[in-house]
Design a protein around this motif. Structure first.
Motif, PDB file in Angstrom:
ATOM      1  N   GLY A   1      22.057  -6.776  -4.492  1.00 59.22           N
ATOM      2  CA  GLY A   1      21.682  -5.854  -5.543  1.00 59.22           C
ATOM      3  C   GLY A   1      21.079  -4.562  -5.033  1.00 59.22           C
ATOM      4  O   GLY A   1      20.906  -3.605  -5.809  1.00 59.22           O
ATOM      5  N   ASP A   2      20.733  -4.493  -3.737  1.00 54.02           N
ATOM      6  CA  ASP A   2      20.180  -3.246  -3.183  1.00 54.02           C
ATOM      7  C   ASP A   2      21.270  -2.182  -3.121  1.00 54.02           C
ATOM      8  O   ASP A   2      22.463  -2.476  -2.935  1.00 54.02           O
ATOM      9  N   CYS A   3      20.902  -0.923  -3.215  1.00 56.23           N
ATOM     10  CA  CYS A   3      21.828   0.215  -3.176  1.00 56.23           C
ATOM     11  C   CYS A   3      21.610   1.023  -1.908  1.00 56.23           C
ATOM     12  O   CYS A   3      20.465   1.239  -1.487  1.00 56.23           O
ATOM     13  N   ILE A   4      22.724   1.443  -1.316  1.00 55.33           N
ATOM     14  CA  ILE A   4      22.688   2.318  -0.142  1.00 55.33           C
ATOM     15  C   ILE A   4      23.238   3.662  -0.573  1.00 55.33           C
ATOM     16  O   ILE A   4      24.386   3.774  -1.022  1.00 55.33           O
ATOM     17  N   THR A   5      22.455   4.705  -0.422  1.00 51.43           N
ATOM     18  CA  THR A   5      22.840   6.041  -0.853  1.00 51.43           C
ATOM     19  C   THR A   5      23.683   6.702   0.225  1.00 51.43           C
ATOM     20  O   THR A   5      23.284   6.750   1.401  1.00 51.43           O
ATOM     21  N   LEU A   6      24.867   7.186  -0.164  1.00 49.51           N
ATOM     22  CA  LEU A   6      25.749   7.896   0.758  1.00 49.51           C
ATOM     23  C   LEU A   6      25.496   9.391   0.633  1.00 49.51           C
ATOM     24  O   LEU A   6      25.454   9.931  -0.482  1.00 49.51           O
ATOM     25  N   ASN A   7      25.355  10.044   1.770  1.00 50.83           N
ATOM     26  CA  ASN A   7      25.067  11.481   1.794  1.00 50.83           C
ATOM     27  C   ASN A   7      26.369  12.282   1.779  1.00 50.83           C
ATOM     28  O   ASN A   7      26.615  13.133   2.640  1.00 50.83           O
ATOM     29  N   VAL A   8      27.227  11.979   0.847  1.00 47.54           N
ATOM     30  CA  VAL A   8      28.517  12.646   0.747  1.00 47.54           C
ATOM     31  C   VAL A   8      28.680  13.145  -0.681  1.00 47.54           C
ATOM     32  O   VAL A   8      28.471  12.381  -1.649  1.00 47.54           O
TER      33      VAL A   8
ATOM     34  N   LEU B   1      44.024   0.418   8.685  1.00 46.24           N
ATOM     35  CA  LEU B   1      43.301   1.689   8.676  1.00 46.24           C
ATOM     36  C   LEU B   1      42.034   1.532   7.846  1.00 46.24           C
ATOM     37  O   LEU B   1      42.051   0.954   6.746  1.00 46.24           O
ATOM     38  N   ASN B   2      40.957   2.066   8.336  1.00 45.12           N
ATOM     39  CA  ASN B   2      39.664   2.034   7.638  1.00 45.12           C
ATOM     40  C   ASN B   2      39.336   3.429   7.115  1.00 45.12           C
ATOM     41  O   ASN B   2      39.434   4.415   7.861  1.00 45.12           O
ATOM     42  N   VAL B   3      38.957   3.489   5.834  1.00 45.46           N
ATOM     43  CA  VAL B   3      38.534   4.756   5.227  1.00 45.46           C
ATOM     44  C   VAL B   3      37.014   4.833   5.349  1.00 45.46           C
ATOM     45  O   VAL B   3      36.288   4.012   4.765  1.00 45.46           O
ATOM     46  N   VAL B   4      36.534   5.772   6.118  1.00 46.08           N
ATOM     47  CA  VAL B   4      35.107   5.927   6.377  1.00 46.08           C
ATOM     48  C   VAL B   4      34.565   7.002   5.446  1.00 46.08           C
ATOM     49  O   VAL B   4      34.905   8.187   5.578  1.00 46.08           O
ATOM     50  N   LEU B   5      33.725   6.582   4.479  1.00 46.12           N
ATOM     51  CA  LEU B   5      33.140   7.547   3.553  1.00 46.12           C
ATOM     52  C   LEU B   5      31.959   8.277   4.166  1.00 46.12           C
ATOM     53  O   LEU B   5      31.808   9.487   4.000  1.00 46.12           O
ATOM     54  N   ASP B   6      31.104   7.512   4.875  1.00 43.18           N
ATOM     55  CA  ASP B   6      29.910   8.123   5.455  1.00 43.18           C
ATOM     56  C   ASP B   6      29.390   7.217   6.556  1.00 43.18           C
ATOM     57  O   ASP B   6      29.636   6.001   6.571  1.00 43.18           O
ATOM     58  N   GLU B   7      28.671   7.805   7.486  1.00 43.68           N
ATOM     59  CA  GLU B   7      28.014   7.072   8.570  1.00 43.68           C
ATOM     60  C   GLU B   7      26.562   7.498   8.619  1.00 43.68           C
ATOM     61  O   GLU B   7      26.248   8.696   8.537  1.00 43.68           O
ATOM     62  N   GLN B   8      25.658   6.522   8.721  1.00 45.70           N
ATOM     63  CA  GLN B   8      24.229   6.823   8.825  1.00 45.70           C
ATOM     64  C   GLN B   8      23.566   5.756   9.667  1.00 45.70           C
ATOM     65  O   GLN B   8      24.028   4.605   9.713  1.00 45.70           O
ATOM     66  N   ALA B   9      22.524   6.134  10.359  1.00 50.47           N
ATOM     67  CA  ALA B   9      21.761   5.232  11.223  1.00 50.47           C
ATOM     68  C   ALA B   9      20.586   4.668  10.435  1.00 50.47           C
ATOM     69  O   ALA B   9      19.847   5.415   9.767  1.00 50.47           O
TER      70      ALA B   9
END
Length: 355
Positions: free
Chosen positions: A307-314, A287-295
């Motif tokens: 080291g780069d950061c991806i911002t989650l819109n959650v 099972l995969n826990v999906v926190l957020d999806e973005q294009a």
């Protein structure tokens, strides 16, 4: 010139001796009257030309045989043969209970022919039962020959075992015989309904009983029908039951009858279903826990570095989705349990989508 007295005495003596010899001679035997014999139904059919199809076919040419062979070739219905096999098994038990006798039922043949050809070949006398299939809104024909009629009547009325049923030719069937045969027909139609039930619900309802084939016009004479001949043996007596179903009657379940039969059961196999269900319960899934999806553009993805950061819109505490592959299964809340990330299932997404 008149005879003398002596001559008259000699003539009288000669005449008396002739009379005595004639009386002593034995009288000629009278011709014996010719013994009269009543022909049975088989001999009558032979004289009228019935039952001589094999001899006639031997005299026909190849083209004549092709023309009279049935005119068209009809498709086989594999599942219908299985239905008739099931009917034989059910009917054997039902007739044993019906007659309290040892009854064996077997299939003689299953053939396709035209309705008019069958009516012309019905061996008389016989009883022809017209029945209706309620779910299919059409009719069929059940024919009981005279041998089985007299056998059933003899058994039900207490006839002795070991003696063949007496067959009386040239008289109509009595009310008692018709009533007993109607009971037999009801048993056969009920078993026929049970034989079709695993394939499709069908109620075979008895309509009327006829003794003349002209009064059973349930189909056009040129329509195609399928005929099943069943042999019923009760020790030293028995007869035949013929079941005629027009193809128009079978049209509502034609797709089901065209199926190839595999195994010993109709439709679903409960053993295979149970085995498959047990194996599926032991199958491991991820099972995969999906926190957020973005294009994101492909260029941005390729330019990502360590080291780069991806911002989650959650927002914190927002529900997350549990997926198995591409199938969403549950909605849950993200949390922590003993220094490990954990999720608590709140609702099922798949069942809600089906509703």
């Amino acid at each position: 010139m008149s005879p003398s007295p002596q001559e008259e005495e000699d003539l009288a003596a000669a005449w008396g001796e002739a009379l005595e010899q004639e009386e002593a001679a034995p009288a000629p035997a009278a011709p014996a009257p010719e013994a009269t014999r009543v022909l049975n139904q088989a001999e009558i059919d032979s004289l009228l030309g019935f039952g001589g199809d094999s001899a006639k076919q031997e005299d026909q040419t190849g083209i004549q045989r092709i023309v009279s062979a049935g005119l068209v070739s009809y498709e086989r219905l594999p599942m219908l043969e299985i239905v008739f096999d099931r009917l034989v098994r059910i009917l054997s038990t039902s007739l044993r209970n019906f007659t309290s006798d040892n009854v064996e039922v077997s299939i003689d043949s299953i053939v396709s022919l035209r309705f008019g050809d069958y009516l012309n070949s019905v061996p008389l006398p016989a009883m022809l039962a017209v029945f209706k299939v309620e779910e299919w809104d059409n009719y069929g024909l059940l024919v009981v020959d005279s041998a089985l009629i007299y056998s059933v009547v003899d058994v039900l009325l207490g006839g002795r075992r070991g003696t063949a049923a007496m067959r009386i030719e040239g008289r109509p069937y009595t009310t008692i015989e018709r009533t007993l045969v109607e009971r037999l027909i009801t048993v056969v139609l009920q078993d026929l309904s049970d034989a079709f039930s695993p394939l499709s619900p069908a109620t075979f309802r008895f309509e009327r009983l006829e003794v003349n084939p002209r009064f059973v016009a349930i189909s056009r004479l040129s329509n195609a029908c399928i005929l099943a001949r069943l042999r019923v043996d009760m020790e030293d007596r028995g007869g035949k039951v013929e079941l005629l179903l027009p193809y128009a009657t079978l049209e509502p379940v034609r797709e089901l009858l065209l199926q190839q039969f595999m195994g010993e059961k109709f439709g679903r196999d409960s053993i295979w279903e149970t085995h498959l269900a047990e194996e599926l319960r032991h199958t491991e899934l991820s099972l995969n826990v999906v926190l957020d999806e973005q294009a994101m553009p492909l260029a941005s993805v390729m330019s990502l570095q360590r080291g780069d950061c991806i911002t989650l819109n959650v927002a914190p505490g927002a529900p997350v989705t549990l997926r198995c592959g591409e199938v969403p299964l549950f909605e849950a809340e993200l949390g922590r349990r003993e220094n490990r990330l954990a999720v608590r299932i709140s609702r099922e997404l798949r069942r809600q989508a089906e509703d």
